[in-house]
Design an enzyme around this catalytic site. Structure first.
Site, PDB file in Angstrom:
ATOM      1  N   PHE A   1      -1.466 -10.543  -4.532  1.00 45.42           N
ATOM      2  CA  PHE A   1      -0.775 -11.760  -5.056  1.00 45.42           C
ATOM      3  C   PHE A   1       0.169 -12.010  -3.923  1.00 45.42           C
ATOM      4  CE2 PHE A   1       2.986  -8.729  -5.784  1.00 45.42           C
ATOM      5  CZ  PHE A   1       3.873  -9.486  -4.993  1.00 45.42           C
TER       6      PHE A   1
ATOM      7  N   CYS B   1       3.165  -6.970   3.093  1.00 44.38           N
ATOM      8  CA  CYS B   1       2.715  -5.599   3.429  1.00 44.38           C
ATOM      9  C   CYS B   1       3.150  -5.229   4.889  1.00 44.38           C
ATOM     10  CB  CYS B   1       1.264  -5.579   3.365  1.00 44.38           C
ATOM     11  SG  CYS B   1       0.521  -6.540   4.627  1.00 44.38           S
TER      12      CYS B   1
ATOM     13  N   GLU C   1       7.108   2.492  -1.755  1.00 39.12           N
ATOM     14  CA  GLU C   1       7.237   0.929  -1.521  1.00 39.12           C
ATOM     15  C   GLU C   1       7.801   0.326  -2.453  1.00 39.12           C
ATOM     16  OE1 GLU C   1       3.320  -1.127  -1.815  1.00 39.12           O
ATOM     17  OE2 GLU C   1       3.687  -2.036   0.076  1.00 39.12           O
TER      18      GLU C   1
HETATM   19  P1  NAD Z   1      -2.202  -4.654  -6.871  1.00 37.02           P
HETATM   20  O1  NAD Z   1      -2.771  -3.353  -6.200  1.00 37.02           O
HETATM   21  O2  NAD Z   1      -1.532  -4.627  -7.960  1.00 37.02           O
HETATM   22  O3  NAD Z   1      -3.414  -5.725  -6.963  1.00 37.02           O
HETATM   23  C1  NAD Z   1      -4.308  -6.120  -5.969  1.00 37.02           C
HETATM   24  C2  NAD Z   1      -5.691  -6.461  -6.799  1.00 37.02           C
HETATM   25  O4  NAD Z   1      -6.119  -5.194  -7.529  1.00 37.02           O
HETATM   26  C3  NAD Z   1      -5.452  -7.671  -7.629  1.00 37.02           C
HETATM   27  O5  NAD Z   1      -6.605  -8.611  -7.627  1.00 37.02           O
HETATM   28  C4  NAD Z   1      -5.590  -7.090  -9.113  1.00 37.02           C
HETATM   29  O6  NAD Z   1      -6.176  -7.955 -10.054  1.00 37.02           O
HETATM   30  C5  NAD Z   1      -6.423  -5.827  -8.788  1.00 37.02           C
HETATM   31  N1  NAD Z   1      -6.053  -4.592  -9.607  1.00 37.02           N
HETATM   32  C6  NAD Z   1      -4.745  -4.155  -9.996  1.00 37.02           C
HETATM   33  N2  NAD Z   1      -4.777  -3.248 -10.745  1.00 37.02           N
HETATM   34  C7  NAD Z   1      -5.959  -2.628 -10.834  1.00 37.02           C
HETATM   35  C8  NAD Z   1      -6.870  -1.677 -11.424  1.00 37.02           C
HETATM   36  N3  NAD Z   1      -6.157  -0.840 -12.122  1.00 37.02           N
HETATM   37  N4  NAD Z   1      -8.036  -1.562 -11.207  1.00 37.02           N
HETATM   38  C9  NAD Z   1      -8.707  -2.527 -10.615  1.00 37.02           C
HETATM   39  N5  NAD Z   1      -8.099  -3.517 -10.161  1.00 37.02           N
HETATM   40  C10 NAD Z   1      -6.881  -3.649 -10.094  1.00 37.02           C
HETATM   41  O7  NAD Z   1      -1.382  -5.277  -5.518  1.00 37.02           O
HETATM   42  P2  NAD Z   1      -0.574  -6.582  -5.634  1.00 37.02           P
HETATM   43  O8  NAD Z   1       0.792  -6.192  -6.816  1.00 37.02           O
HETATM   44  O9  NAD Z   1      -1.075  -7.401  -5.994  1.00 37.02           O
HETATM   45  O10 NAD Z   1      -0.026  -6.688  -4.254  1.00 37.02           O
HETATM   46  C11 NAD Z   1       1.081  -6.023  -3.669  1.00 37.02           C
HETATM   47  C12 NAD Z   1       0.568  -4.704  -2.733  1.00 37.02           C
HETATM   48  O11 NAD Z   1      -0.503  -5.218  -1.842  1.00 37.02           O
HETATM   49  C13 NAD Z   1       1.371  -4.071  -2.173  1.00 37.02           C
HETATM   50  O12 NAD Z   1       1.475  -2.920  -2.198  1.00 37.02           O
HETATM   51  C14 NAD Z   1       1.333  -4.478  -0.574  1.00 37.02           C
HETATM   52  O13 NAD Z   1       1.496  -3.631   0.268  1.00 37.02           O
HETATM   53  C15 NAD Z   1      -0.042  -4.507  -0.658  1.00 37.02           C
HETATM   54  N6  NAD Z   1      -0.787  -5.287   0.508  1.00 37.02           N
HETATM   55  C16 NAD Z   1      -1.378  -4.668   1.381  1.00 37.02           C
HETATM   56  C17 NAD Z   1      -1.626  -5.367   2.606  1.00 37.02           C
HETATM   57  C18 NAD Z   1      -2.224  -4.882   3.815  1.00 37.02           C
HETATM   58  O14 NAD Z   1      -2.786  -5.380   4.647  1.00 37.02           O
HETATM   59  N7  NAD Z   1      -2.234  -3.325   3.859  1.00 37.02           N
HETATM   60  C19 NAD Z   1      -1.675  -6.801   2.633  1.00 37.02           C
HETATM   61  C20 NAD Z   1      -0.862  -7.292   1.381  1.00 37.02           C
HETATM   62  C21 NAD Z   1      -0.638  -6.655   0.252  1.00 37.02           C
END
Ligand code: NAD
Length: 509
Positions: A159, A291, A393
């Site tokens: 998101f 991130c 985190e």
């Molecule tokens: P999230 O892991 O909850 O969701 C990411 C995606 O995975 C979404 O599209 C979501 O619908 C899907 N998803 C969620 N739970 C799932 C499951 N159980 N099974 C399958 N798919 C699932 O992450 P978020 O809250 O949207 O974003 C924040 C996180 O992303 C933070 O941990 C941040 O550090 C990380 N992030 C990392 C980077 C990087 O480059 N390393 C960049 C941006 C964000």
């Protein structure tokens, strides 16, 4: 059988899917989307059923043969038109990001700009796909290596950067000749949907770029469908690990970028005013939902820590928090009420763990936006490595100050942490900076640069549990990730020379 109750949802205001060049409605489990600055539900988003995702994969698979054979220069021309349309619609896209994510408009524009840089890079695809050629590897034999596209590729995104992170993936995947299915975050789906329409307007053939909104059901369909050749994921570490293990078990190429806990070291010789300004932006910009946000400041020596903490307190007292639509605000709300409660719980936890809460944003009320998901900046001093607020985190406006005895001690803390996404050092000592950059076990390093996000023609990725897979996002690694190498060796008999059977392994000629 009882009749289905009439839905209270305004279907015209449900964000659906974009498959084979057209909008597709899907009333499967619509989920509400709130404006984080007001707390009010503004629209809904459809959670794709397995069938809808399979339709998107089928559209991408059908579009692949023609797109694979489209000359790279022609693909590049579509990218140029796409980039122009993106720039023309920048305000609309930034406004959609602010409406659903909450970040301040200038920040939304900044994210969007960094995403468009990857489209710039993709415009150079003919040069990037040239491959390698050697004449006369043997008598009359030439050899070359080719980068061939994989087929249908999926992207699953978080998101916090609804425009930029998808752009880390699909411009390069598509420029390389693949077709794509994007599953963006269900929390802020509007910006990627606008972009999907612009890509079509730029001349992209139907089916090359498809978008499905959804949750685990959609993701699992992508992970289990044999037509999907590769998956790029960005999100939290537990989900990244799941995507990597399931996708690779199913024979797919996977890159899964996960969470972070980025440390900044402040050395005693640092320009403290500069370091404190940098820490403020890196810790509290985008409400800490980056991130690459700095969530830990490791101050070397108590004297450094005392100065840094007192200057941070001063600046925090003046930080302007409010709705993202007002560019004079420096920090907006958190994305959802659930996330706000989670971050607040971490602040409570830090107090219970014995850290010293020297700035407490929990009581913040933004006048006129009382229902918004706001939390003021929080600063903990004297945080130690055994505390959960240090280890986990938080992904909110919470900065932890840890006191270290030396540069080596500070570096040891970073190396021992499970995450290794980004880090930086503030110092005037070139030798200390060089030693840090050379030895620290983290993927992206800044020297007096708080957010060392690589530009589009380098690649982005962390170490340790911040990345599962071998190749980074965008830049040169993306060409390797989104293509398969093929090496061709060719001989054309000439001058009446006829082949004799050769039974030993081809050796030196
Ligand atoms: P999230 O892991 O909850 O969701 C990411 C995606 O995975 C979404 O599209 C979501 O619908 C899907 N998803 C969620 N739970 C799932 C499951 N159980 N099974 C399958 N798919 C699932 O992450 P978020 O809250 O949207 O974003 C924040 C996180 O992303 C933070 O941990 C941040 O550090 C990380 N992030 C990392 C980077 C990087 O480059 N390393 C960049 C941006 C964000």
């Amino acid at each position: 059988m009882s009749a289905r109750p009439a839905s209270k949802i305004d279907v015209a205001n449900v964000v659906g899917h974009f498959i084979n060049g057209v909008d597709v409605a899907d009333d499967n489990r619509p989920e509400p989307i709130s404006n984080p600055a007001t707390g009010k539900v503004t629209r809904h988003v459809a959670m794709a059923s397995q069938q809808t995702v399979e339709n998107a994969i089928a559209a991408a698979a059908a579009a692949f043969p023609a797109w694979r054979n489209t000359p790279p220069a022609k693909r590049a021309r579509i990218m140029f038109r796409f980039k122009q349309l993106l720039e023309e619609h920048a305000d609309e896209i930034a406004a959609a990001i602010t409406d659903e994510h909450g970040k301040v408009l200038d920040d939304a524009m900044g994210e969007f700009g960094r995403g468009v840089e990857v489209v710039d890079y993709a415009c150079g695809i003919p040069e990037l796909l040239k491959g390698e050629y050697t004449r006369n590897v043997g008598p009359g034999i030439d050899s070359w290596s080719d980068h061939q596209p994989l087929g249908v590729v999926a992207g699953i995104t978080p998101f916090n950067f609804p425009a930029m992170v998808p752009m880390w993936m699909y411009p390069m995947a598509i420029a390389c000749g693949n077709t794509f299915v994007l599953k963006p975050s269900e929390k802020d789906p509007t910006a990627p949907m606008i972009v999907a329409h612009l890509f079509k307007e730029a001349g992209l053939p139907d089916g090359v770029f498809n978008l499905v909104n959804g949750d685990k059901e959609a993701v699992d369909t992508l992970l289990n469908d044999a037509r999907v050749q590769a998956v790029s994921f960005v999100g939290s570490t537990p989900v990244a690990e799941y995507i990597y293990s399931t996708g690779t078990k199913n024979g797919k190429r996977v890159q899964a970028l996960g969470g972070a806990k980025n440390h900044a070291i402040v050395m005693p010789d640092a320009d403290v005013d500069n370091a404190v300004s940098a820490l403020m932006g890196a810790a509290f910009g985008s409400c800490g939902e980056r991130c690459m946000a700095i969530s830990v400041a490791v101050c070397v020596g108590d004297e450094t820590a005392d100065i840094v903490v007192s200057k941070l307190q001063e600046q925090i007292a003046n930080l302007k928090v409010g709705a993202g639509t007002d560019n004079t605000n420096q920090m907006g709300p958190l994305v959802t009420k659930v996330h706000l409660e989670k971050v607040k719980d971490y602040v409570d936890l830090g107090v219970n763990e014995g850290a010293n809460l020297v700035a407490d944003g929990r009581g913040l009320v933004v006048a006129g936006h009382e229902g918004g998901f706001f939390l003021g900046p929080c600063l903990f001093d004297k945080v130690t490595a055994d505390m959960r607020i240090y280890q986990e985190e938080i992904f909110g406006p919470v900065l932890c100050v840890v006191r270290a005895e030396s540069e080596e001690h500070a570096m040891q803390l970073i190396d021992d942490h499970e995450y290794g996404n980004g880090t930086c050092i503030f110092t005037r000592d070139g030798e200390a900076a060089r030693y840090f950059a050379d030895n620290i076990k983290v993927g992206m390093v800044g020297i007096n640069v708080p957010l060392p996000v690589p530009v589009a023609y380098h690649s982005f990725g962390g170490w340790k549990r911040s990345l599962f897979g071998d190749l980074y996002a965008y830049g040169p690694d993306s060409v390797r990730f989104y293509t398969r190498r093929k090496t061709i060796t060719q001989r054309w008999p000439s001058g009446g020379v006829r082949e004799k059977a050769q039974f030993s392994f081809p050796g030196r000629q």
